[in-house]
Design a protein around this motif. Sequence first.
Motif, PDB file in Angstrom:
ATOM      1  N   ASP A 175      -3.848  -7.734  49.113  1.00  0.00           N
ATOM      2  CA  ASP A 175      -5.133  -8.672  49.359  1.00  0.00           C
ATOM      3  C   ASP A 175      -5.833  -8.682  50.983  1.00  0.00           C
ATOM      4  O   ASP A 175      -5.090  -8.201  51.858  1.00  0.00           O
ATOM      5  N   LEU A 228      -7.541 -12.727  45.905  1.00  0.00           N
ATOM      6  CA  LEU A 228      -6.332 -12.894  44.928  1.00  0.00           C
ATOM      7  C   LEU A 228      -6.482 -12.139  43.513  1.00  0.00           C
ATOM      8  O   LEU A 228      -7.386 -12.802  42.913  1.00  0.00           O
ATOM      9  N   GLN A 238      -5.187 -16.044  53.056  1.00  0.00           N
ATOM     10  CA  GLN A 238      -5.466 -15.097  51.962  1.00  0.00           C
ATOM     11  C   GLN A 238      -6.816 -15.412  51.475  1.00  0.00           C
ATOM     12  O   GLN A 238      -6.971 -16.696  51.056  1.00  0.00           O
ATOM     13  N   ARG A 298     -13.063 -19.191  46.157  1.00  0.00           N
ATOM     14  CA  ARG A 298     -12.716 -18.235  45.392  1.00  0.00           C
ATOM     15  C   ARG A 298     -13.778 -17.374  44.559  1.00  0.00           C
ATOM     16  O   ARG A 298     -13.558 -16.752  43.591  1.00  0.00           O
TER      17      ARG A 298
END
Length: 307
Positions: free
Chosen positions: A81, A97, A94, A135
């Motif tokens: 990732d 994902l 991060q 996201r």
Amino acid sequence: MSCFSIRIYVMVLPFMAISLIIVGCVPFQVGKKQQSVAFYPLDSIRELTRLTADLSLDSKPVISPNGQILAFVSKKHGDSDIFISDTMAKNPQQITLSRNSDNNPAWTPDKKSMLFVSGRFGFGAIFKKNLNQERITYQVVARGANDFAPDVSPDGKAIVFGSLTSGIESLWTASIEGANLTQIGEGIFPKWSPDGEKILFISSKGGNSDVWLVNPDGSNLNQITVNIAEDIDPSWSPEGDKIVFSSNRTGNFDIWVLDLKVDRLTQLTHHPGDDKNPNWSPDGKYIYFDSHRNGNMDIWRLMPVLE
């Protein structure tokens, strides 16, 4: 003064070892030009720092255009990732994902977004991630081909990327939205020059990987390294006058710099662990890279000393 200054040190151990330290230049033939090769095993690096040291595999470091954010690929949670952090790899966050590998991060000039490659649809496709949206990503290029290693033009209007389909390497350009797909040649791992006039890439036309240059429209193809070894992972200095790349011409992969103005090669790292994926910081002070030198793939940073 001759081209070489040679010091010989003899050590008597259970066996006799002779160590040669060569500081100078050696002619190196590239096309019709003579490049000089500079070896500075003690003086080519002023600072060398290991930035990541956990058990995960960390690779492909790229600094944001403002020099404040480090992006890299990590397997901290099992799959590859994209992570971002400060420039010392502290406090990693991060940002992708997926159960499939996300790879090859590339910043947009406004530093608000990042392109990357993902296999989440069963083939290599190019995605764009807005860092302000937690996201949400959208697919930039998806053709059913294995596309990878995107790079964004300095004006932020176009991208260049490599593709590998049926074993054939090809270079493509497109708009930043993925429109106007155009094949401009054969090769992989392209990088746009800081002035937008050239594209740096790798090609195996001669049977091994060498560094080449081409115009964004596919014209003026020019091979700039010629060696029986593998020259890979090239990228530009901020001023566009030097190229850093990885080569195994001394037995394993080390970091090298080619000064385009004077056609001189300098070997920066000298270690039996492979050093790859070098990228300059925007201020030209550091080169970030990944290395196996401690038995694990980690992110490192060096300060080069170049004439």
